[in-house]
Design a protein around this motif. Structure first.
Motif, PDB file in Angstrom:
ATOM      1  N   MET A 112      12.219  12.962  -2.116  1.00 21.17           N
ATOM      2  CA  MET A 112      11.439  12.301  -1.071  1.00 21.17           C
ATOM      3  C   MET A 112      12.036  10.901  -0.840  1.00 21.17           C
ATOM      4  N   SER A 113      12.225  10.541   0.399  1.00 23.50           N
ATOM      5  CA  SER A 113      12.822   9.245   0.735  1.00 23.50           C
ATOM      6  C   SER A 113      11.827   8.108   0.500  1.00 23.50           C
ATOM      7  N   THR A 114      12.360   6.897   0.439  1.00 22.73           N
ATOM      8  CA  THR A 114      11.511   5.707   0.314  1.00 22.73           C
ATOM      9  C   THR A 114      10.497   5.692   1.449  1.00 22.73           C
ATOM     10  N   ARG A 115      10.981   5.971   2.657  1.00 25.01           N
ATOM     11  CA  ARG A 115      10.121   5.965   3.840  1.00 25.01           C
ATOM     12  C   ARG A 115       8.955   6.943   3.661  1.00 25.01           C
ATOM     13  N   ASP A 116       9.277   8.164   3.237  1.00 27.58           N
ATOM     14  CA  ASP A 116       8.236   9.184   3.078  1.00 27.58           C
ATOM     15  C   ASP A 116       7.231   8.813   1.990  1.00 27.58           C
ATOM     16  N   LYS A 117       7.729   8.228   0.896  1.00 28.45           N
ATOM     17  CA  LYS A 117       6.838   7.822  -0.194  1.00 28.45           C
ATOM     18  C   LYS A 117       5.884   6.724   0.266  1.00 28.45           C
ATOM     19  N   VAL A 118       6.426   5.726   0.986  1.00 30.76           N
ATOM     20  CA  VAL A 118       5.584   4.624   1.461  1.00 30.76           C
ATOM     21  C   VAL A 118       4.532   5.147   2.439  1.00 30.76           C
ATOM     22  N   ILE A 119       4.960   5.994   3.356  1.00 33.65           N
ATOM     23  CA  ILE A 119       4.014   6.564   4.328  1.00 33.65           C
ATOM     24  C   ILE A 119       2.932   7.369   3.605  1.00 33.65           C
ATOM     25  N   ALA A 120       3.313   8.126   2.578  1.00 33.58           N
ATOM     26  CA  ALA A 120       2.333   8.916   1.821  1.00 33.58           C
ATOM     27  C   ALA A 120       1.312   8.009   1.134  1.00 33.58           C
ATOM     28  N   ILE A 121       1.783   6.914   0.542  1.00 26.01           N
ATOM     29  CA  ILE A 121       0.884   5.975  -0.144  1.00 26.01           C
ATOM     30  C   ILE A 121      -0.065   5.327   0.859  1.00 26.01           C
ATOM     31  N   ILE A 122       0.466   4.883   1.979  1.00 25.45           N
ATOM     32  CA  ILE A 122      -0.368   4.228   2.993  1.00 25.45           C
ATOM     33  C   ILE A 122      -1.348   5.223   3.606  1.00 25.45           C
ATOM     34  N   ALA A 123      -0.889   6.432   3.865  1.00 28.48           N
ATOM     35  CA  ALA A 123      -1.778   7.469   4.423  1.00 28.48           C
ATOM     36  C   ALA A 123      -2.929   7.758   3.461  1.00 28.48           C
ATOM     37  N   GLU A 124      -2.608   7.807   2.168  1.00 27.52           N
ATOM     38  CA  GLU A 124      -3.656   8.057   1.167  1.00 27.52           C
ATOM     39  C   GLU A 124      -4.695   6.944   1.192  1.00 27.52           C
ATOM     40  N   GLN A 125      -4.255   5.700   1.279  1.00 24.74           N
ATOM     41  CA  GLN A 125      -5.181   4.566   1.343  1.00 24.74           C
ATOM     42  C   GLN A 125      -6.048   4.635   2.597  1.00 24.74           C
ATOM     43  N   ALA A 126      -5.454   5.084   3.697  1.00 20.46           N
ATOM     44  CA  ALA A 126      -6.173   5.122   4.973  1.00 20.46           C
ATOM     45  C   ALA A 126      -6.980   6.411   5.138  1.00 20.46           C
ATOM     46  N   VAL A 127      -6.860   7.314   4.164  1.00 19.68           N
ATOM     47  CA  VAL A 127      -7.481   8.628   4.225  1.00 19.68           C
ATOM     48  C   VAL A 127      -7.072   9.333   5.520  1.00 19.68           C
ATOM     49  N   LEU A 128      -5.757   9.352   5.730  1.00 17.80           N
ATOM     50  CA  LEU A 128      -5.172  10.008   6.894  1.00 17.80           C
ATOM     51  C   LEU A 128      -4.087  10.968   6.422  1.00 17.80           C
ATOM     52  N   SER A 129      -3.642  11.804   7.325  1.00 15.46           N
ATOM     53  CA  SER A 129      -2.490  12.647   7.046  1.00 15.46           C
ATOM     54  C   SER A 129      -1.239  11.794   7.240  1.00 15.46           C
ATOM     55  N   PRO A 130      -0.183  11.998   6.411  1.00 21.14           N
ATOM     56  CA  PRO A 130       1.047  11.232   6.609  1.00 21.14           C
ATOM     57  C   PRO A 130       1.588  11.333   8.042  1.00 21.14           C
ATOM     58  N   SER A 131       1.314  12.443   8.713  1.00 20.54           N
ATOM     59  CA  SER A 131       1.799  12.594  10.089  1.00 20.54           C
ATOM     60  C   SER A 131       1.102  11.637  11.061  1.00 20.54           C
ATOM     61  N   ASP A 132      -0.035  11.066  10.626  1.00 15.83           N
ATOM     62  CA  ASP A 132      -0.760  10.102  11.464  1.00 15.83           C
ATOM     63  C   ASP A 132      -0.226   8.679  11.303  1.00 15.83           C
ATOM     64  N   VAL A 133       0.680   8.482  10.339  1.00 11.80           N
ATOM     65  CA  VAL A 133       1.211   7.152  10.043  1.00 11.80           C
ATOM     66  C   VAL A 133       2.641   7.065  10.558  1.00 11.80           C
ATOM     67  N   THR A 134       2.882   6.123  11.470  1.00  9.49           N
ATOM     68  CA  THR A 134       4.235   5.942  12.015  1.00  9.49           C
ATOM     69  C   THR A 134       4.750   4.560  11.626  1.00  9.49           C
ATOM     70  N   PRO A 135       6.071   4.340  11.708  1.00  2.00           N
ATOM     71  CA  PRO A 135       6.606   3.007  11.391  1.00  2.00           C
ATOM     72  C   PRO A 135       6.004   1.906  12.268  1.00  2.00           C
ATOM     73  N   ASP A 136       5.546   2.258  13.461  1.00  2.00           N
ATOM     74  CA  ASP A 136       4.959   1.262  14.359  1.00  2.00           C
ATOM     75  C   ASP A 136       3.486   0.980  14.059  1.00  2.00           C
ATOM     76  N   SER A 137       2.864   1.800  13.220  1.00  2.76           N
ATOM     77  CA  SER A 137       1.444   1.608  12.896  1.00  2.76           C
ATOM     78  C   SER A 137       1.253   0.292  12.150  1.00  2.76           C
ATOM     79  N   THR A 138       0.227  -0.449  12.552  1.00  2.00           N
ATOM     80  CA  THR A 138      -0.148  -1.614  11.746  1.00  2.00           C
ATOM     81  C   THR A 138      -1.218  -1.143  10.769  1.00  2.00           C
ATOM     82  N   LEU A 139      -1.412  -1.892   9.692  1.00  2.00           N
ATOM     83  CA  LEU A 139      -2.433  -1.509   8.729  1.00  2.00           C
ATOM     84  C   LEU A 139      -3.809  -1.551   9.384  1.00  2.00           C
ATOM     85  N   GLU A 140      -3.970  -2.493  10.300  1.00  2.00           N
ATOM     86  CA  GLU A 140      -5.233  -2.592  11.046  1.00  2.00           C
ATOM     87  C   GLU A 140      -5.463  -1.331  11.883  1.00  2.00           C
TER      88      GLU A 140
END
Length: 85
Positions: free
Chosen positions: A1-29
């Protein structure tokens, strides 16, 4: 798994979202991550990559680490990993 995919997975988990809902342009807000969620995300990222992020939880704007969006977070982590090698 790439760094990008791991970070997106961690952030998606925090946001209770699917990783597919998290894009590089997404802000945490955009993702509904508050300051506590941000701190938890930073801890999870530090643990996953064995790095220490220079992050000021009290004033994120004063940090040297750019958290303006997911892409900036990924770039910052990739830079730190490269500097460690």
């Amino acid at each position: 798994m790439s760094t990008r995919d791991k970070v997106i997975a961690i952030i998606a988990e925090q946001a209770v979202l699917s990783p597919s809902d998290v894009t590089p342009d997404s802000t945490l807000e955009d993702l509904g991550i508050d300051s506590l969620g941000l701190v938890e995300s930073i801890f999870a990222i530090e643990e996953e990559f064995d790095i220490s992020i220079p992050f000021n939880a009290n004033d994120p704007k004063e940090s040297d680490f750019d958290i303006s969006n997911v892409g900036a977070i990924i770039a910052g982590i990739e830079k730190m990993i490269a500097e460690q090698s």
